[in-house]
Write a protein that holds these residues in place. Structure first.
Motif, short mmCIF file in Angstrom:
data_model
loop_
_atom_site.label_atom_id
_atom_site.label_comp_id
_atom_site.label_asym_id
_atom_site.label_seq_id
_atom_site.Cartn_x
_atom_site.Cartn_y
_atom_site.Cartn_z
N TYR A 168 0.82 -1.20 0.00
CA TYR A 168 0.00 0.00 0.00
C TYR A 168 0.86 1.26 0.00
O TYR A 168 0.60 2.22 -0.73
CB TYR A 168 -0.91 -0.03 1.22
CG TYR A 168 -1.84 1.15 1.37
CD1 TYR A 168 -2.96 1.30 0.56
CD2 TYR A 168 -1.61 2.12 2.35
CE1 TYR A 168 -3.83 2.37 0.71
CE2 TYR A 168 -2.46 3.20 2.50
CZ TYR A 168 -3.58 3.32 1.67
OH TYR A 168 -4.43 4.39 1.83
N LYS A 169 1.91 1.24 0.81
CA LYS A 169 2.81 2.40 0.90
C LYS A 169 3.51 2.66 -0.43
O LYS A 169 3.68 3.81 -0.86
CB LYS A 169 3.84 2.19 2.01
CG LYS A 169 4.63 3.46 2.37
CD LYS A 169 5.49 3.22 3.59
CE LYS A 169 6.12 4.53 4.06
NZ LYS A 169 6.88 5.23 3.01
N LYS A 170 3.91 1.59 -1.12
CA LYS A 170 4.55 1.75 -2.43
C LYS A 170 3.61 2.43 -3.42
O LYS A 170 4.02 3.28 -4.21
CB LYS A 170 4.98 0.39 -2.99
CG LYS A 170 6.14 -0.27 -2.26
CD LYS A 170 6.47 -1.61 -2.89
CE LYS A 170 7.61 -2.30 -2.13
NZ LYS A 170 7.91 -3.64 -2.72
N VAL A 171 2.32 2.03 -3.38
CA VAL A 171 1.35 2.60 -4.31
C VAL A 171 1.05 4.06 -3.94
O VAL A 171 1.03 4.94 -4.81
CB VAL A 171 0.05 1.76 -4.31
CG1 VAL A 171 -1.03 2.43 -5.15
CG2 VAL A 171 0.32 0.35 -4.84
N ILE A 172 0.83 4.31 -2.67
CA ILE A 172 0.50 5.67 -2.21
C ILE A 172 1.66 6.63 -2.47
O ILE A 172 1.47 7.79 -2.87
CB ILE A 172 0.16 5.67 -0.70
CG1 ILE A 172 -1.16 4.93 -0.46
CG2 ILE A 172 0.07 7.08 -0.15
CD1 ILE A 172 -2.36 5.58 -1.09
N ASP A 173 2.88 6.15 -2.28
CA ASP A 173 4.07 6.98 -2.50
C ASP A 173 4.46 7.06 -3.97
O ASP A 173 5.50 7.64 -4.33
CB ASP A 173 5.25 6.43 -1.70
CG ASP A 173 5.06 6.61 -0.19
OD1 ASP A 173 4.18 7.39 0.20
OD2 ASP A 173 5.78 5.94 0.58
N LYS A 192 5.62 4.87 -5.91
CA LYS A 192 6.81 4.10 -6.30
C LYS A 192 6.41 2.95 -7.22
O LYS A 192 7.27 2.32 -7.84
CB LYS A 192 7.51 3.57 -5.06
CG LYS A 192 8.12 4.66 -4.18
CD LYS A 192 8.83 4.07 -2.98
CE LYS A 192 9.44 5.17 -2.11
NZ LYS A 192 10.11 4.61 -0.90
N MET A 193 5.11 2.66 -7.26
CA MET A 193 4.59 1.60 -8.12
C MET A 193 3.13 1.91 -8.40
O MET A 193 2.38 2.30 -7.50
CB MET A 193 4.72 0.24 -7.42
CG MET A 193 4.27 -0.95 -8.24
SD MET A 193 4.51 -2.53 -7.36
CE MET A 193 6.31 -2.59 -7.30
N ALA A 213 1.24 -3.28 -9.16
CA ALA A 213 1.24 -3.86 -7.82
C ALA A 213 0.26 -5.03 -7.73
O ALA A 213 0.57 -6.09 -7.16
CB ALA A 213 0.88 -2.79 -6.79
N ALA A 214 -0.94 -4.86 -8.31
CA ALA A 214 -1.93 -5.92 -8.28
C ALA A 214 -1.45 -7.15 -9.05
O ALA A 214 -1.61 -8.29 -8.60
CB ALA A 214 -3.26 -5.43 -8.85
N SER A 215 -0.85 -6.91 -10.20
CA SER A 215 -0.35 -8.01 -11.02
C SER A 215 0.75 -8.79 -10.32
O SER A 215 0.85 -10.01 -10.46
CB SER A 215 0.17 -7.49 -12.36
OG SER A 215 -0.86 -6.84 -13.09
N LEU A 216 1.57 -8.09 -9.54
CA LEU A 216 2.69 -8.73 -8.87
C LEU A 216 2.32 -9.37 -7.54
O LEU A 216 2.82 -10.45 -7.19
CB LEU A 216 3.82 -7.71 -8.64
CG LEU A 216 4.58 -7.23 -9.87
CD1 LEU A 216 5.56 -6.13 -9.48
CD2 LEU A 216 5.31 -8.40 -10.53
N TYR A 217 1.45 -8.71 -6.78
CA TYR A 217 1.27 -9.11 -5.38
C TYR A 217 -0.13 -9.59 -5.00
O TYR A 217 -0.27 -10.24 -3.96
CB TYR A 217 1.62 -7.92 -4.46
CG TYR A 217 3.02 -7.41 -4.64
CD1 TYR A 217 4.13 -8.22 -4.39
CD2 TYR A 217 3.27 -6.10 -5.07
CE1 TYR A 217 5.43 -7.76 -4.55
CE2 TYR A 217 4.56 -5.62 -5.23
CZ TYR A 217 5.63 -6.44 -4.97
OH TYR A 217 6.91 -5.97 -5.12
#
Length: 452
Positions: A301-306, A308-309, A314-318
């Motif tokens: 979540y932090k990666k998406v909000i910031d 960085k992704m 993100a959904a495809s990977l995680y």
């Protein structure tokens, strides 16, 4: 133009009640086929079992669909359209699983029917086969139907402006899901539980009885763990590996799939298809595993909000939801033939609607615990990609929906014309009791007068 919703109404027989057919009053004749009063009454009883209010007028629609089915099945013989035994078995098993679930168990269903499930399957088999043949025949009639962008535009322009439909608010929603993963030690208890059940079967306990008592597969437990015939693409890969490795009457060791711990017994093989029964033990989520999932999704979540992704990556990977991760996390509208991502808010999962209703477009919800349709707990956060307010239909915003409507209209026209032609070319006789039905007026043969 009348719509022959043969497949939709014809398959009302997913419900519970059945009566043995007896030789009685003939209410209709179609070519060489007859339709009995008891058959109409049987389907009306099935209609009532679904919880609907009594309405004797529905028998007119039931007979209309039975007449349509006879015409389709007769043409199917001419066109060499058939269904194989495996297709019939699969459809019967699917209906019986639903009936057993609706009745609250196999014993209650058998008590209601006044016969065993096996006897009932044998009784409905000819009807189910004819229905499947009719379904295939109708599919052949409409297989070449397609709509072009020009067709859609013409369809839209023919709708009176004051009759244009109003579409409710629609949203595009993405989700990223993380399910807890148990450690090997946490899983051991559930694996041992499955192994204990397997050993009881090997010691002589009845497989079907243990499945009804202990299997956690809602789709097969009530049926003694039995599954319909399946091929190599149907089941989880670990399940398929054992099912196609074993010989008939052989039983597998305990093995793990994404659903939990299983063991299975092969009942029958037909070429590249297998019929088996199994027992499933589903591991329960532990507080510790939920805590680990929370840490993982917070990090994503932090990666998406910031930024960085991006969310799609993100959904495809995680994401652990295979239904959405390969679509960039976006939830699809499965009621649309085009599988669009635009979903009317009244068709949205209520739990998701409560969250996105207060969100702004382009924002994300905080990660929260949720339970999926199987009751499995996990964490997810949502992404509101777009929100379309209520509006009158227009080509710019509603092309997929208008395309669906144009296609349905074209299909109904083709089917109607086919039935019109077949009715005129077929011998059809309807009992006086049903000749007053409005929906059957086109089926009633009008007597030829002297002037004609």
């Amino acid at each position: 133009m009348k719509k022959y919703l043969i497949i939709a109404l014809l398959f009302v027989s997913n419900s519970l009640l059945a009566q043995k057919k007896v030789i009685d009053k003939v209410v209709a004749v179609v070519g060489d086929n007859v339709i009995l009063q008891s058959e109409v009454d049987q389907q009306y009883a099935q209609y009532l079992v679904q919880g609907t209010k009594p309405d004797p007028g529905i028998k007119c629609y039931i007979l209309q669909n039975m007449l349509s089915q006879k015409l389709l099945s007769q043409q199917a013989v001419i066109d060499s359209i058939t269904v194989n035994d495996d297709e019939v078995d699969e459809e019967i098993d699917r209906r019986m699983r639903r009936s057993i679930a609706n009745a609250g168990g196999q014993d209650r269903l058998e008590e209601f029917l006044g016969r065993s499930v096996l006897q009932y399957k044998d009784e409905i088999r000819p009807d189910i086969k004819e229905q499947l043949v009719a379904q295939k025949m109708q599919a052949k009639i409409t297989e070449k139907v397609e709509v072009t962008p020009l067709d859609v535009r013409r369809f839209f322009n023919e709708i009176p402006k004051d009759s244009l439909p109003t579409f409710n608010t629609e949203v595009e929603v993405g989700e990223l899901v993380v399910y807890p993963e148990l450690t090997k030690k946490e899983k051991e208890f559930y694996k041992d539980k499955a192994e204990a059940l397997r050993l009881r079967v090997k010691s002589g306990d009845n497989f079907g009885t243990l499945a009804r008592l202990y299997s956690q597969d809602p789709g097969s437990a009530a049926d003694g763990g039995e599954l319909p015939f399946f091929d190599r693409q149907t089941m989880a890969k670990e399940f398929t590996a054992w099912a196609f490795k074993l010989k008939e009457k052989e039983m597998s060791p305990v093995f793990e799939t994404e659903f939990g711990f299983h063991f299975l017994e092969v009942l029958e093989r037909k070429g590249e298809q297998v019929r088996a029964r199994h027992i499933l033990v589903i591991p329960e989520t532990t507080p510790a595993s939920l805590d680990r999932a929370k840490v993982e999704i917070d990090s994503i979540y932090k990666k998406v909000i910031d930024k960085k992704m991006d969310f799609s990556t993100a959904a495809s990977l995680y994401s652990d939801n295979n239904d959405t991760k390969y679509n960039g996390g976006m939830i699809l509208n499965y009621e649309s033939s085009n599988r669009t991502t635009f979903i009317p808010t009244d068709k949205l999962d209520p739990a998701i609607f409560l969250v996105v209703d207060t969100m702004k477009v382009g924002t994300y919800s905080n990660p929260e615990v949720f339970a999926d349709a199987r009751g499995k707990k996990g964490y997810r956060f949502l992404y509101l990609r777009s929100k379309t307010p209520p509006h009158k239909a227009n080509l710019e915003q509603d092309l997929p929906k208008l395309k669906d409507a144009a296609y349905e209209t074209k299909v109904n026209k083709v089917v109607s014309e086919w039935f019109e032609k077949r009715r005129k070319a077929s011998y059809i006789k309807i009992d006086k009791e049903f000749q007053s039905c409005d929906v059957l007026q086109e089926w009633v043969t009008k007597p030829v007068t002297a002037k004609e």
